[in-house]
Design a protein around this motif. Structure first.
Motif, PDB file in Angstrom:
ATOM      1  N   PRO A   1       6.004  28.022 -35.136  1.00 53.77           N
ATOM      2  CA  PRO A   1       6.830  28.537 -34.028  1.00 53.77           C
ATOM      3  C   PRO A   1       6.803  30.061 -33.918  1.00 53.77           C
ATOM      4  CG  PRO A   1       8.024  26.880 -35.282  1.00 53.77           C
ATOM      5  CD  PRO A   1       6.809  27.220 -36.091  1.00 53.77           C
ATOM      6  N   ALA A   2       6.350  30.740 -34.973  1.00 59.88           N
ATOM      7  CA  ALA A   2       6.214  32.205 -34.928  1.00 59.88           C
ATOM      8  C   ALA A   2       4.789  32.611 -34.556  1.00 59.88           C
ATOM      9  CB  ALA A   2       6.593  32.812 -36.281  1.00 59.88           C
ATOM     10  N   TYR A   3       3.830  31.705 -34.774  1.00 63.53           N
ATOM     11  CA  TYR A   3       2.431  32.016 -34.452  1.00 63.53           C
ATOM     12  C   TYR A   3       2.155  31.864 -32.952  1.00 63.53           C
ATOM     13  CZ  TYR A   3       1.220  31.844 -39.442  1.00 63.53           C
ATOM     14  OH  TYR A   3       1.132  32.083 -40.786  1.00 63.53           O
ATOM     15  N   LEU A   4       2.822  30.905 -32.327  1.00 64.23           N
ATOM     16  CA  LEU A   4       2.516  30.618 -30.916  1.00 64.23           C
ATOM     17  C   LEU A   4       2.951  31.715 -29.926  1.00 64.23           C
ATOM     18  CD1 LEU A   4       1.341  28.493 -28.948  1.00 64.23           C
ATOM     19  CD2 LEU A   4       3.655  27.533 -28.760  1.00 64.23           C
ATOM     20  N   PRO A   5       4.147  32.305 -30.072  1.00 66.37           N
ATOM     21  CA  PRO A   5       4.667  33.212 -29.034  1.00 66.37           C
ATOM     22  C   PRO A   5       3.718  34.335 -28.601  1.00 66.37           C
ATOM     23  CG  PRO A   5       6.415  32.688 -30.560  1.00 66.37           C
ATOM     24  CD  PRO A   5       5.154  32.111 -31.142  1.00 66.37           C
ATOM     25  N   ASN A   6       3.096  35.047 -29.535  1.00 67.26           N
ATOM     26  CA  ASN A   6       2.243  36.170 -29.146  1.00 67.26           C
ATOM     27  C   ASN A   6       1.028  35.705 -28.351  1.00 67.26           C
ATOM     28  OD1 ASN A   6       3.751  36.771 -31.753  1.00 67.26           O
ATOM     29  ND2 ASN A   6       3.208  38.826 -31.056  1.00 67.26           N
TER      30      ASN A   6
END
Ligand code: CTP
Ligand code: MG
Ligand code: K
Length: 181
Positions: A16-21
């Protein structure tokens, strides 16, 4: 836990932290967050940090966490790993924290006179990790302590730059990103 399980848990917990950027790269554009404002002779954040990219990235990361939650029992059974779930506070904190970490890095880069898109090795690969972990630790401390054990944290810090460099190079080759970093 075997070392391979630790790697799988670290990757799963950070998705969930890898997808946003990456979603921000696709969705970005429109009004910059800083509205064009400058500070001490440089842009506050720059045109690379937009409202649309930030909101789309955060929403996508949080939605992914909820989707992972739904499939975790089945996937965990199939691969024999006890996968972590995502309480709603953790889901939002990981996604928003990744975006905020990246925005904070742009603020620092502008103060260092690096123009939009200029690489700052180290900062570029870890800004969103630090943001995501810090916000998750604040928003869901118990979950954070249970999920991000010291071993998982070590894997995150080693694995993330490798994944980041790889996905950005792919996005560059596909013409989705202006620079390969
Ligand atoms: N993006 C966005 N909003 C964000 C983050 C990224 O719209 N909060 C989009 C922008 O189109 C940006 C692209 O994703 O240009 C790539 O992101 P990044 O590499 O983080 O930005 P840079 O353009 O390199 O700018 P900076 O030097 O400030 O990092
Ligand atoms: Mg960049
Ligand atoms: K960045």
């Amino acid at each position: 836990m075997s070392w391979l399980s630790v790697v799988v848990v670290a990757f799963w917990a950070m998705l969930p932290a890898y997808l946003p950027n990456n979603v921000a790269v696709l969705a970005g554009g429109g009004r910059p967050i800083d509205g064009g404002r400058t500070w001490r002779g440089g842009r506050l954040l720059g045109d690379g940090k937009t409202w649309r990219g930030t909101i789309a990235g955060t929403a996508a990361g949080a939605a992914l966490a909820l989707a992972l939650d739904a499939v975790a029992p089945g996937v965990g059974d199939a691969i024999g790993v006890d996968l972590p779930g995502f309480p709603i506070a953790a889901a939002i904190a990981l996604a928003l924290g990744a975006m905020v970490g990246d925005i904070a890095a742009s603020f620092i880069k502008r103060r260092l006179d690096r123009q939009r898109g200029a690489p700052v090795p180290g900062l570029d690969q870890l800004d969103f990790v630090l943001g995501a972990l810090a916000l998750a630790a604040l928003a869901a401390p118990t979950w954070f302590g249970e999920t991000f054990t010291p071993a998982v944290l070590v894997v995150v810090v080693v694995l993330t730059p490798i994944l980041h460099v790889t996905t950005n190079a792919i996005a560059y080759v596909l013409g989705l990103k202006d620079e390969p970093y």
